[in-house]
Scaffold this motif. Structure first.
Motif, PDB file in Angstrom:
ATOM      1  N   ASN A 189      12.475  -1.686   2.312  1.00 24.78           N
ATOM      2  CA  ASN A 189      11.654  -2.709   2.789  1.00 24.78           C
ATOM      3  C   ASN A 189      12.808  -3.984   2.863  1.00 24.78           C
ATOM      4  O   ASN A 189      13.744  -4.128   2.053  1.00 24.78           O
ATOM      5  CB  ASN A 189      10.822  -3.228   1.716  1.00 24.78           C
ATOM      6  N   TYR A 190      12.783  -4.710   3.992  1.00 29.95           N
ATOM      7  CA  TYR A 190      13.757  -5.714   4.221  1.00 29.95           C
ATOM      8  C   TYR A 190      13.216  -7.019   3.368  1.00 29.95           C
ATOM      9  O   TYR A 190      11.937  -7.563   3.530  1.00 29.95           O
ATOM     10  CB  TYR A 190      13.866  -6.040   5.562  1.00 29.95           C
ATOM     11  N   ILE A 191      14.173  -7.425   2.588  1.00 27.74           N
ATOM     12  CA  ILE A 191      13.425  -8.589   1.724  1.00 27.74           C
ATOM     13  C   ILE A 191      14.177  -9.978   2.265  1.00 27.74           C
ATOM     14  O   ILE A 191      15.448  -9.959   2.467  1.00 27.74           O
ATOM     15  CB  ILE A 191      14.068  -8.439   0.083  1.00 27.74           C
ATOM     16  N   GLN A 192      13.462 -10.867   2.861  1.00 31.06           N
ATOM     17  CA  GLN A 192      13.939 -11.776   3.547  1.00 31.06           C
ATOM     18  C   GLN A 192      14.895 -12.925   2.679  1.00 31.06           C
ATOM     19  O   GLN A 192      15.823 -13.405   3.246  1.00 31.06           O
ATOM     20  CB  GLN A 192      12.839 -12.788   4.059  1.00 31.06           C
ATOM     21  N   THR A 244      -6.324   8.216  11.031  1.00 28.39           N
ATOM     22  CA  THR A 244      -4.945   8.196  10.126  1.00 28.39           C
ATOM     23  C   THR A 244      -4.985   6.824   9.420  1.00 28.39           C
ATOM     24  O   THR A 244      -5.133   5.942  10.012  1.00 28.39           O
ATOM     25  CB  THR A 244      -3.803   8.389  11.151  1.00 28.39           C
ATOM     26  N   ASP A 245      -5.037   6.764   8.174  1.00 28.31           N
ATOM     27  CA  ASP A 245      -4.758   5.721   7.168  1.00 28.31           C
ATOM     28  C   ASP A 245      -3.457   5.564   6.422  1.00 28.31           C
ATOM     29  O   ASP A 245      -3.456   6.331   5.476  1.00 28.31           O
ATOM     30  CB  ASP A 245      -6.200   5.636   6.342  1.00 28.31           C
ATOM     31  N   VAL A 246      -2.986   4.692   6.917  1.00 24.16           N
ATOM     32  CA  VAL A 246      -1.512   4.650   6.515  1.00 24.16           C
ATOM     33  C   VAL A 246      -1.389   3.259   5.642  1.00 24.16           C
ATOM     34  O   VAL A 246      -1.553   2.133   6.430  1.00 24.16           O
ATOM     35  CB  VAL A 246      -0.478   4.783   7.587  1.00 24.16           C
ATOM     36  N   GLU A 247      -0.910   3.161   4.573  1.00 21.29           N
ATOM     37  CA  GLU A 247      -1.049   1.883   3.852  1.00 21.29           C
ATOM     38  C   GLU A 247       0.275   1.915   3.087  1.00 21.29           C
ATOM     39  O   GLU A 247       0.924   2.911   2.564  1.00 21.29           O
ATOM     40  CB  GLU A 247      -2.233   1.797   2.701  1.00 21.29           C
ATOM     41  N   TYR A 248       0.925   0.573   2.749  1.00 21.16           N
ATOM     42  CA  TYR A 248       2.015   0.251   2.019  1.00 21.16           C
ATOM     43  C   TYR A 248       1.122   0.151   0.529  1.00 21.16           C
ATOM     44  O   TYR A 248       0.475  -0.694   0.211  1.00 21.16           O
ATOM     45  CB  TYR A 248       2.474  -1.055   2.254  1.00 21.16           C
ATOM     46  N   GLU A 249       1.560   1.204  -0.337  1.00 18.87           N
ATOM     47  CA  GLU A 249       0.922   1.138  -1.826  1.00 18.87           C
ATOM     48  C   GLU A 249       1.923   0.001  -2.684  1.00 18.87           C
ATOM     49  O   GLU A 249       1.488  -0.259  -3.793  1.00 18.87           O
ATOM     50  CB  GLU A 249       1.129   2.410  -2.416  1.00 18.87           C
ATOM     51  N   LYS A 250       3.157   0.035  -2.242  1.00 18.96           N
ATOM     52  CA  LYS A 250       4.159  -0.630  -3.002  1.00 18.96           C
ATOM     53  C   LYS A 250       4.936  -1.327  -2.097  1.00 18.96           C
ATOM     54  O   LYS A 250       5.736  -0.675  -1.183  1.00 18.96           O
ATOM     55  CB  LYS A 250       5.016   0.138  -4.117  1.00 18.96           C
ATOM     56  N   SER A 251       5.266  -2.588  -2.362  1.00 23.20           N
ATOM     57  CA  SER A 251       6.286  -3.416  -1.239  1.00 23.20           C
ATOM     58  C   SER A 251       6.490  -4.629  -1.946  1.00 23.20           C
ATOM     59  O   SER A 251       5.726  -5.493  -2.146  1.00 23.20           O
ATOM     60  CB  SER A 251       5.629  -3.589   0.068  1.00 23.20           C
ATOM     61  N   ASP A 252       8.028  -4.939  -2.177  1.00 27.18           N
ATOM     62  CA  ASP A 252       8.406  -6.145  -2.691  1.00 27.18           C
ATOM     63  C   ASP A 252       8.705  -7.073  -1.774  1.00 27.18           C
ATOM     64  O   ASP A 252       8.851  -8.292  -1.758  1.00 27.18           O
ATOM     65  CB  ASP A 252       9.747  -6.032  -3.337  1.00 27.18           C
ATOM     66  N   ALA A 253       8.229  -6.635  -0.428  1.00 26.24           N
ATOM     67  CA  ALA A 253       8.591  -7.487   0.660  1.00 26.24           C
ATOM     68  C   ALA A 253       7.094  -8.260   0.977  1.00 26.24           C
ATOM     69  O   ALA A 253       7.091  -8.854   1.801  1.00 26.24           O
ATOM     70  CB  ALA A 253       8.855  -6.819   1.863  1.00 26.24           C
ATOM     71  N   GLY A 254       5.866  -8.019   0.201  1.00 25.60           N
ATOM     72  CA  GLY A 254       4.901  -8.448   0.284  1.00 25.60           C
ATOM     73  C   GLY A 254       3.794  -7.898   1.144  1.00 25.60           C
ATOM     74  O   GLY A 254       2.564  -8.449   1.598  1.00 25.60           O
ATOM     75  N   TYR A 255       3.994  -6.629   1.456  1.00 30.35           N
ATOM     76  CA  TYR A 255       3.214  -5.894   2.462  1.00 30.35           C
ATOM     77  C   TYR A 255       2.351  -4.839   1.530  1.00 30.35           C
ATOM     78  O   TYR A 255       1.391  -4.141   2.189  1.00 30.35           O
ATOM     79  CB  TYR A 255       4.163  -5.076   3.333  1.00 30.35           C
ATOM     80  N   GLU A 256       2.068  -4.887   0.199  1.00 26.54           N
ATOM     81  CA  GLU A 256       1.466  -4.255  -0.445  1.00 26.54           C
ATOM     82  C   GLU A 256      -0.088  -4.251  -0.152  1.00 26.54           C
ATOM     83  O   GLU A 256      -0.697  -5.286  -0.084  1.00 26.54           O
ATOM     84  CB  GLU A 256       1.717  -4.391  -2.152  1.00 26.54           C
ATOM     85  N   ASP A 298       2.287  -5.970  13.005  1.00 25.27           N
ATOM     86  CA  ASP A 298       3.347  -6.285  12.318  1.00 25.27           C
ATOM     87  C   ASP A 298       2.954  -5.816  10.842  1.00 25.27           C
ATOM     88  O   ASP A 298       1.867  -5.489  10.607  1.00 25.27           O
ATOM     89  CB  ASP A 298       3.889  -7.511  12.340  1.00 25.27           C
ATOM     90  N   GLU A 299       3.942  -5.654   9.730  1.00 24.40           N
ATOM     91  CA  GLU A 299       3.901  -5.151   8.781  1.00 24.40           C
ATOM     92  C   GLU A 299       2.891  -6.079   7.877  1.00 24.40           C
ATOM     93  O   GLU A 299       2.233  -5.678   6.889  1.00 24.40           O
ATOM     94  CB  GLU A 299       5.228  -4.871   8.023  1.00 24.40           C
ATOM     95  N   ALA A 300       2.825  -7.370   8.463  1.00 21.07           N
ATOM     96  CA  ALA A 300       2.109  -8.453   7.456  1.00 21.07           C
ATOM     97  C   ALA A 300       0.716  -8.469   8.191  1.00 21.07           C
ATOM     98  O   ALA A 300      -0.047  -9.056   7.487  1.00 21.07           O
ATOM     99  CB  ALA A 300       2.804  -9.753   7.893  1.00 21.07           C
ATOM    100  N   ASN A 301       0.322  -7.599   9.256  1.00 17.06           N
ATOM    101  CA  ASN A 301      -0.965  -7.612   9.524  1.00 17.06           C
ATOM    102  C   ASN A 301      -1.408  -8.863  10.020  1.00 17.06           C
ATOM    103  O   ASN A 301      -2.760  -9.217   9.676  1.00 17.06           O
ATOM    104  CB  ASN A 301      -1.992  -6.904   8.478  1.00 17.06           C
ATOM    105  N   THR A 302      -0.667  -9.809  10.665  1.00 12.86           N
ATOM    106  CA  THR A 302      -1.296 -10.904  11.065  1.00 12.86           C
ATOM    107  C   THR A 302      -2.071 -11.022  12.226  1.00 12.86           C
ATOM    108  O   THR A 302      -2.727 -11.634  12.590  1.00 12.86           O
ATOM    109  CB  THR A 302      -0.181 -11.680  11.401  1.00 12.86           C
ATOM    110  N   ASP A 303      -1.915  -9.682  13.254  1.00  6.39           N
ATOM    111  CA  ASP A 303      -2.609  -9.722  14.387  1.00  6.39           C
ATOM    112  C   ASP A 303      -2.887  -8.222  14.711  1.00  6.39           C
ATOM    113  O   ASP A 303      -2.462  -7.499  14.139  1.00  6.39           O
ATOM    114  CB  ASP A 303      -2.112 -10.380  15.727  1.00  6.39           C
TER     115      ASP A 303
END
Length: 704
Positions: free
Chosen positions: A540-543, A580-592, A635-640
């Motif tokens: 994960n890319y940490i801003q 197909t259901d693909v999910e971030y189960e753990k993410s320090d970038a805030g995508y969990e 995007d990874e943040a699921n904004t749209d």
């Protein structure tokens, strides 16, 4: 002061997966791919299965596999490997939309990472490099078939994506005469000519050749962008004895113009920007600075020897040398209602690589158990030198562009990337009455050495990894075969953390249950697979620290259904559905808890073909297909979200032999028949990809 590492907005190359089969050296003339659809059948692979590296039938393999024959490629008018897999369950082929001409990006079971670097040719990895533009591509005209193997396959192939692999098999020399020439023309200025010649040499019946060539050129959907490619693939088979065979192969390709790989922002593509949308033919670059010149040379051989009825050995080897000159001006950010700023990235690269796979196979019995034991030792070496540059260019009006600007370009990096992988593996396929068991294990040693002399950085890493696999299948007399399997994958990480150290490899584990059915004596095939994949150490890319950390975990689960059915000798259909259901189960970038972007949850397709065999329409084939891709996140943040879309394809084929022109055939292929205007997918909110507009290509071929 730490060096600021530039993050390219383009998903340059991702990490990949496993290998492929050796095919039978001698083939009959009847097995040769031609333009005739009347005899098109559901493919039966006569060589090794990519899932096992042994000759294992579809219905006896405890893993989900789809095979695409050359006849199907021809029938559907596929110009790339990516297009050829459009009707395959578990595969998303529209990740980069209409820009997917220079690379083949196939998302398998929801894993976008590895979508470019998951391809294998004739049993050996193509050795693309993650993080650079040194990515190879094979024209499907030169292939006998394509196998898509879903799920982790590190036991046989080492470093791999958990989503699966795409295994390509080259056309091989034939010992019976085969000669074909073809010419094509179509929309967007498309034109091509190709030839495919094969026969035995001399009268011994032990030497045969094949020479396949193609030249292609076209404009593109995007203003001021062209494609141009020249390819030649000679091969020679020598049956030195009844038990020993050597096939020499080369693939030589030159692309002076390699299309376009840019995208536009969601604000303007998905939605209006200041009341207007960007055209799906819009070009955001500068013609004088647009460059993609790729030259690739591959030389290799396959050596097989049978010692006796129990033991046999195979060795595959390939050397790769490629050069890529890349340059692109691209969208950076909106400045006002009409204009956006632009940046530049360029690279001059040299790829030098080779791979070898040694296999020893034993077929024997112990009591009531029949064994097929495969032992292997393989090695890969890849080195890429990349001189990179970065710059800025004047703003451009998105709705009334004017080109011809110059910008500021400075050296960015001088990179030397090396990777070595050595692996040993063991697999035992056991048959006990109707039961089939597959057990396998592998040990890998991977060394990575990345150096940037311009920025004075040096990263090294080494990893030792064990991968396991197990499967069980029961084959009923009626052709029904339920199965369960477990498999693992690992993938070295090229990203670095805040200390400049390479991250730990990602690791994947899959549980799969499925049911296959092939009615005895038919070419029909049906399959259903349910899977659960967990991938750990995802980067994960940490801003906040502007760097990566291997703190992510991705879970993919779903169901795939696929069927190939002959209703009559004239009418056949292939259909698929994928959830197909693909999910971030753990993410320090805030995508969990978020869904991975660029992955539709639902996909479905159906392709049918009817061949008239009597009456005034005798010799005519009519084909049509429908492809549905559900909505996906931007995007990874699921904004749209990217809206769902449905596309229609069509094909016509006519054998002019019915008019007295023996060996002459005509074909018309139309993709996106209804000319739907849509966004195919988004890599991020700043980079979305328009779908391909309607295209039509007519082909005339002559076989003699």
């Amino acid at each position: 002061m730490p060096v600021r590492r530039y993050r390219s907005p383009f998903p340059i190359c991702l990490l990949g997966v496993s290998l492929l089969p050796l095919t039978a050296v001698a083939q009959s003339a009847d097995s040769v791919s031609s333009d005739s659809s009347n005899n098109l059948e559901t493919v039966t692979v006569t060589g090794q299965s990519a899932a096992t590296k042994t000759e294992t039938p579809f219905v006896e393999t405890p893993q989900s596999i789809s095979t695409i024959s050359q006849d199907e490629i021809t029938e559907q008018g596929s110009r790339t490997v990516e297009e050829a897999a459009r009707y395959t369950a578990g595969v998303f082929t529209n990740q980069y939309g209409a820009t997917s001409t220079r690379y083949d990006a196939l998302v398998l079971r929801g894993f976008t990472s590895g979508s470019i670097d998951n391809t294998y040719l004739d049993g050996l990895k193509l050795l693309n490099d993650e993080g650079t533009y040194s990515i190879l591509q094979i024209d499907p005209y030169f292939l006998e078939n394509i196998q898509v193997v879903k799920g982790p396959s590190s036991v046989l192939y080492g470093r791999a994506s958990p989503g699966g692999l795409v295994a390509l098999t080259s056309k091989r020399p034939l010992f019976t005469p085969y000669h074909q020439i073809q010419v094509s023309g179509g929309t967007q200025g498309y034109r091509s000519t190709g030839f495919d010649f094969s026969n035995q040499l001399g009268d011994s019946g032990r030497v045969a050749y094949r020479l396949v060539g193609k030249a292609m050129g076209s404009d593109s959907q995007f203003d001021r962008i062209q494609n141009e490619r020249y390819t030649l693939a000679p091969s020679l088979t020598i049956d030195m004895t009844d038990d020993t065979s050597l096939t020499l192969m080369a693939y030589l390709q030159r692309e002076p113009e390699g299309g376009y790989y840019g995208g536009v922002p969601a604000d303007g593509a998905l939605h209006d920007h200041a009341g207007r949308k960007i055209s799906n033919s819009f070009y955001d670059g500068e013609p004088d600075y647009e460059e993609f010149n790729r030259r690739q040379t591959m030389l290799g051989y396959e050596l097989t020897h049978r010692f006796n009825d129990v033991w046999s050995a195979r060795q595959n080897f390939r050397y790769v040398n490629a050069a890529t000159d890349y340059g692109q001006v691209y969208f950076s950010q909106w400045l006002n209602d009409r204009e956006f700023s632009r940046a530049y990235f360029g690279a001059d690269e040299k790829l030098d690589a080779y791979a070898v796979d040694n296999q020893l196979q034993a077929n024997f019995s112990t009591g009531t158990l029949d064994h097929t034991v495969l032992m292997g030792l393989d090695y890969q070496h890849r080195q890429v030198k990349s001189k990179q540059s970065y710059g800025s260019f004047p703003a451009l009006d998105a709705f009334d562009p004017s080109y011809g600007a110059d910008g500021t370009i400075d050296p960015y990096a001088d990179v030397n990337r090396k990777l070595e992988q050595t692996g040993v593996y063991l697999q035992d396929q056991i048959a006990l009455d109707r039961w089939r068991f597959t057990l396998g294990g592998r040990q890998d040693w991977v060394d990575i050495d990345n150096r940037d002399t311009l920025n004075d950085t040096h990263n090294t890493g080494d990893d030792t990894q064990f991968s396991g696999r197990a499967g069980v299948l029961y084959l009923f007399d009626n052709g029904v075969a339920p199965y369960l399997s477990y498999s693992e994958s690992f993938n070295p990480n090229s990203n670095t953390d805040e200390n400049g150290d390479l991250l730990e490899p990602t690791e994947g584990k899959q549980y799969e249950a499925g049911l296959k059915y092939q009615p005895p004596g038919t070419e029909d095939q049906y399959s259903i697979a349910v899977f659960h994949i967990a991938q750990e150490n995802v980067a994960n890319y940490i801003q906040d620290i502007q760097s990566y950390r291997a703190v992510g975990k991705v879970r993919s689960r779903g169901i795939e259904l696929e069927a190939r059915h002959h209703f009559t000798d004239q009418f056949r259909v292939q259909a698929s559905y994928t959830y197909t259901d693909v999910e971030y189960e753990k993410s320090d970038a805030g995508y969990e808890g978020n869904t991975v972007n660029s992955v539709p949850k639902n996909m479905a397709s159906v392709w049918g073909n009817y061949a008239f065999d009597s009456g005034p329409l005798r010799g005519l084939d009519v084909g049509a297909g429908v492809r549905y891709n559900g909505e996906s996140y931007v995007d990874e943040a699921n904004t749209d979200k990217v809206s769902d879309y449905t596309l229609v394809d069509a094909a016509l084929h006519y054998d002019l032999g019915e008019l007295g022109l023996t060996g002459v055939e005509a074909r018309l292929n139309i993709n996106n028949l209804l000319d739907k205007d849509y966004v195919a997918s988004c890599y991020s909110a700043a980079r979305c990809y328009f779908g391909a507009e309607r295209s039509a290509i007519a082909t005339l071929s002559y076989q003699f």
